[in-house]
Structures are given as structure tokens and as C-alpha cells.
Design an enzyme around this catalytic site. Structure first.
Site, PDB file in Angstrom:
ATOM      1  N   HIS A  65     -63.582  -7.832 -24.076  1.00  0.00           N
ATOM      2  CA  HIS A  65     -63.634  -9.196 -24.621  1.00  0.00           C
ATOM      3  C   HIS A  65     -64.897  -9.870 -24.087  1.00  0.00           C
ATOM      4  CE1 HIS A  65     -59.520  -8.869 -26.173  1.00  0.00           C
ATOM      5  NE2 HIS A  65     -59.267  -8.198 -25.057  1.00  0.00           N
ATOM      6  N   LEU A  66     -65.881 -10.023 -24.954  1.00  0.00           N
ATOM      7  CA  LEU A  66     -67.158 -10.624 -24.521  1.00  0.00           C
ATOM      8  C   LEU A  66     -67.153 -12.152 -24.661  1.00  0.00           C
ATOM      9  CD1 LEU A  66     -69.727  -8.012 -25.902  1.00  0.00           C
ATOM     10  CD2 LEU A  66     -69.068  -8.383 -23.522  1.00  0.00           C
ATOM     11  N   ASN A 281     -51.458  -8.830 -19.613  1.00  0.00           N
ATOM     12  CA  ASN A 281     -50.531  -8.459 -20.672  1.00  0.00           C
ATOM     13  C   ASN A 281     -51.038  -7.204 -21.374  1.00  0.00           C
ATOM     14  OD1 ASN A 281     -48.462  -8.512 -22.509  1.00  0.00           O
ATOM     15  ND2 ASN A 281     -49.372 -10.084 -23.803  1.00  0.00           N
ATOM     16  N   ASP A 308     -60.095  -3.306 -20.980  1.00  0.00           N
ATOM     17  CA  ASP A 308     -59.519  -4.567 -21.461  1.00  0.00           C
ATOM     18  C   ASP A 308     -60.126  -5.737 -20.671  1.00  0.00           C
ATOM     19  OD1 ASP A 308     -58.086  -6.434 -22.873  1.00  0.00           O
ATOM     20  OD2 ASP A 308     -56.116  -5.852 -22.112  1.00  0.00           O
ATOM     21  N   HIS A 312     -61.802 -14.865 -17.549  1.00  0.00           N
ATOM     22  CA  HIS A 312     -61.286 -16.239 -17.608  1.00  0.00           C
ATOM     23  C   HIS A 312     -61.921 -17.028 -16.475  1.00  0.00           C
ATOM     24  CE1 HIS A 312     -58.302 -15.357 -20.641  1.00  0.00           C
ATOM     25  NE2 HIS A 312     -57.820 -14.364 -19.922  1.00  0.00           N
ATOM     26  N   PHE A 326     -53.513 -14.828 -19.035  1.00  0.00           N
ATOM     27  CA  PHE A 326     -53.330 -13.387 -18.853  1.00  0.00           C
ATOM     28  C   PHE A 326     -54.690 -12.695 -18.884  1.00  0.00           C
ATOM     29  CE2 PHE A 326     -49.247 -14.593 -20.788  1.00  0.00           C
ATOM     30  CZ  PHE A 326     -48.356 -13.882 -19.998  1.00  0.00           C
ATOM     31  N   GLY A 327     -54.861 -11.690 -18.038  1.00  0.00           N
ATOM     32  CA  GLY A 327     -56.029 -10.821 -18.185  1.00  0.00           C
ATOM     33  C   GLY A 327     -56.934 -10.799 -16.974  1.00  0.00           C
TER      34      GLY A 327
HETATM   35 ZN   LIG Z   1     -57.549  -6.974 -24.997  1.00  0.00          ZN
HETATM   36 ZN   LIG Z   2     -54.156  -6.531 -25.901  1.00  0.00          ZN
END
Ligand SMILES: [Zn+2]
Ligand SMILES: [Zn+2]
Length: 427
Positions: A65-66, A281, A308, A312, A326-327
Site C-alpha cells: 500500500h503506497l 487484519n 502487506d 499509518h 489495522f496494519g
Molecule cells: Zn493489504
Molecule cells: Zn487485505
């Protein structure tokens, strides 16, 4: 690309496509690999001594995720690809949950423009499945493909409507496009935050059951089987999902899957201290699931390791557990996490690692990369496999610092990252 030649001398060269694991030299010319052999004596402009080092094809992370466009405070194409280079990653697949979502040819153009101006590594684009990733109206997937999307996913959300998803798979089969599925039945996982069971009970938080994942894995495998489309399942986290994927593969269903470094390193115990850098997640699962993920990677049921990478800001992470996003980020630590947790522990040899992190993602995405064969793009990394480092916030290149590995000692440092024949990163 310039025509400057580079000679990488005496490294232990690993190329799973050629089943090669031997000390050799690599000569690079005009952005391509020209020769891999012992005792190459070309008059290179630049020589790199790789004695005692591991030389691998550049890593390909197919789940990143950029955040650009829309959340440049978390990450940008520029900062994210710089972080990738430090992690030995030369190609990434950018997920479409940006703002706006990558759900139209016009938005792909916008993103391609940003990539053209600021990317430091190769960035490939995953288009959305539904408009604004709402799960209601299909994107014009053929138009997205036409504009350059190489996969389709509503990652972050799963398309709940089974009939709509059937249409997606039919279209994917016709268009030859890969469907990447974030498997989560939100009717089952609703508002959960950690693994369901003793962790959710002890923490007084709602749980996310393994069932919410594997039921959706089962549904999407059935759709892939029915239509003959290619399905890739993102971030598997539990034993049941891996079992279903193993069975589907035996039956000839065209399914592949990935696991993240956090899911092969940590179990749910890590989250008991309410550190939000362990909130992701799918959540960290039981010790038994951790064993299943590691075994799945070793067996090859889990085809790919992907980060993934989910940046954040501090404002979104350094708050109460139930309010935090999440993440976690992962680009800069995934290779070292894999060396430390998988190669050192005997789950993978170096060829297996190169396969999971480079060759197989290239094949799944249809990229002519992931190998060190003559004539291929010179995407190459040189790694010191023995060097230890402690993951420190202050040294992370990513704009966001939400790593699950902060403070942990890892083995393996990327010394050089070469992209299309040019040294793009040097430690
Ligand atoms: Zn993802
Ligand atoms: Zn995902």
C-alpha cells in the site's frame, strides 16, 4: 538506461529458475544481465566484490500500500519505493485502496503519472474490482487492464455479493487477469480486532474468528474452480485456509496464496501488551496457526511472501488499541525477517527464499523478472547474510514507522539494490 557495465564478483549467486546456487560472477550491461559464470573478465566500468555475500534476483513484493494518491502523509510512491530498495525489493504491486481508489482508467493514468515522476523502483498497478471498493458496482475491468492494471482486488474489503464475485471471475477468466482476494466475511468478523479466543477474552476486545477468513477462502476457491479464472489469496493466516488451498491445488484449481512476515513470525501472544503495532487484519493467530503458516511456506502450499506494507501515521497508531488503524509496514524488514525466521530456522533454503520472494510472484503477475538469466532485466540484490541489525524507528525510510519488528534483532542486510542495471541503493 546507460551502457555502463557492472561486474559483480565472487558472490554466492542464487537463481531458482536455473536451479543455480554457486559462487559466480555476474556481468551487467545496458540494464540487462549479460553473463553469469565463473571468472568473468569483461572490462567493466565498475566492479563490486560480493565475496561472502548472497546475490539474489531483486525481490518482488506483490502486496504493497503506497497510499498515493490521497494519503501522502502516510507514504508516497517516492518514499515507499525508497523503503523498498532498502529492503531489496525492486518491484512492487501497488494496491488500489487509495483516495481516489484505482477504479477507473482515468485514475490509473493519474497513478501512472505519479509513478513516472517519482518511483525509485518498478511499480505495477493492481486495479479495484468494484467502484470505490464498495462491493456494489463492478469497475470496467477490461478498461483498467487496457490502461495497465495487471491484477484486480478490493483489498481491505472482500466483495460480499457472491453473484457479483462470480461475474468478476468470469470476466477475469475472459480477460486473463488475476483476481487477488482479501478473504474476510465481515458478517462473521464484524468489529473484531484480535484473534477470537483467549486473546480477545483476555483483552476484552471483539474477536476475529479464523472462520471469517476460511469461509471466504472456500467461497472464492469454488468460484475460481467454476470459472477457471486465476485466484491469488492475500495474507493467509490460519491453518484451515492453508488446508483448503492445498486441497484446491490438488484438484487443479488455479489458486496461489501469500503469507506476510508478521504471520510467519508472531502469534497472538504478541498482541497481549496492547501494542498497536501488532494490530493488523487478518490478526495474529494461534501458535498452531503460526506452525501451519511456516510449514505452508516450507512446503510451497504458500507460494509467496508479501509484506502487506500498510503505513499509518503516529496519530492513527499511537492511540487506544480499539481506535488504532489495522496494519503494519514491512518493506524494509521482510527479507531480514525471512532470513531470520525461515532460512535460519531451516524452513527455506536460499533458492526457496528467492522463489517465494521473487520468481513465483513474477510468474503469478506475468512479469519477465525474478531470475538472473542472461538477457533479463538486471534487477539484482547483494545481501550480507550474517550481519545483524536492530529495527529502529529512527532509521526507517518509510514515512510511517508502524513496524511490528521495532526493537527486534534481525539477520541479513541488503548492501546493494540494482534496478535495471543501475545501483539504486547502497547501504
Ligand atoms: Zn493489504
Ligand atoms: Zn487485505
Amino acid at each position: 538506461m546507460g551502457t555502463e557495465g557492472i561486474l559483480i564478483k565472487n558472490g554466492r549467486v542464487i537463481d531458482p529458475a536455473d536451479k543455480l546456487d554457486a559462487v559466480a560472477d555476474i556481468f551487467i550491461e545496458s540494464g540487462k544481465i549479460s553473463r553469469v559464470a565463473r571468472g568473468v573478465k569483461n572490462g567493466a566500468d565498475k566492479e563490486i566484490d560480493a565475496s561472502g555475500k548472497i546475490v539474489l534476483p531483486g525481490l518482488i513484493d506483490m502486496h504493497v500500500h503506497l497510499r498515493e494518491p490521497g494519503r501522502e502523509d502516510k507514504e508516497t510512491v517516492c518514499s515507499g519505493t525508497k523503503a523498498a530498495l532498502r529492503g531489496g525489493i525492486t518491484s512492487v504491486l501497488a494496491m488500489p485502496n487509495t483516495s481516489p481508489a484505482i477504479d477507473s482508467a482515468q485514475n490509473i493514468k493519474l497513478l501512472k503519472n505519479i509513478i513516472g515522476k517519482s518511483a525509485k523502483a518498478d511499480v505495477f498497478i493492481c486495479g479495484a474490482i468494484t467502484m470505490a471498493r464498495q462491493g456494489r458496482q463492478l469497475c470496467d475491468i477490461p478498461a483498467l487492464k487496457q490502461e495497465g492494471a495487471i491484477a484486480a482486488s478490493d483489498d481491505g474489503s472482500s466483495v460480499d455479493d457472491e453473484n457479483l464475485m462470480l461475474e468478476v471471475f468470469k470476466l477475469a477468466k475472459k480477460e486473463g487477469i488475476l483476481v487477488i482476494s482479501h478473504c474476510e466475511d465481515r458478517a462473521l468478523s464484524a468489529n473484531g480486532m484480535v484473534n477470537l479466543g483467549f486473546t480477545s477474552t483476555r483483552m476484552g476486545l471483539r474477536g476475529i474468528s479464523p472462520e471469517s477468513e476460511y469461509k471466504r477462502v472456500e467461497r472464492d476457491i469454488n468460484l475460481a474452480q467454476k470459472t477457471g479464472a486465476r485466484l491469488h489469496i492475500a495474507h493467509v493466516s490460519c491453518r484451515e485456509s492453508i488446508g483448503l488451498i492445498a486441497d484446491a491445488k490438488k484438484k487443479g484449481v488455479r489458486v496461489t496464496c501469500e503469507a506476510t512476515p508478521h504471520h510467519f513470525t508472531f502469534s497472538e501472544e504478541a498482541v497481549l501488551g496492547y501494542d498497536t503495532n501488532f494490530k493488523m487484519n487478518p490478526p495474529l493467530r494461534s501458535k498452531d496457526d503460526l506452525v501451519a503458516v511456516r510449514k505452508g511456506i516450507a512446503d510451497g502450499i504458500i507460494d509467496v511472501i508479501a509484506s502487506d506494507h500498510a503505513p499509518h501515521t503516529e496519530n492513527e497508531k499511537d492511540i487506544e488499541f480499539d481506535r488504532a488503524e489495522f496494519g503494519v509496514i514491512g518493506l524494509e524488514t521482510e527479507l531480514a525477517a525471512a532470513i531470520t525466521g525461515l532460512v535460519r530456522q531451516g524452513f527455506l533454503d536460499w533458492k526457496g527464499l528467492a522463489r517465494r520472494m521473487s520468481l513465483t510472484p513474477a510468474r503469478i503477475l506475468g512479469l519477465d523478472k525474478g531470475t538472473l538469466g542472461a538477457g533479463k532485466d538486471a534487477d539484482i540484490i547483494i545481501v550480507d547474510p550474517e550481519k545483524e541489525w536492530v529495527v529502529d524507528k529512527a532509521h526507517l525510510i518509510s514515512k510511517s514507522k508502524n513496524s511490528a519488528f521495532l526493537g527486534r534483532k534481525l539477520k541479513g542486510v541488503v548492501e546493494y539494490t540494482i534496478v535495471k542495471g543501475k545501483v539504486a541503493y547502497k547501504a
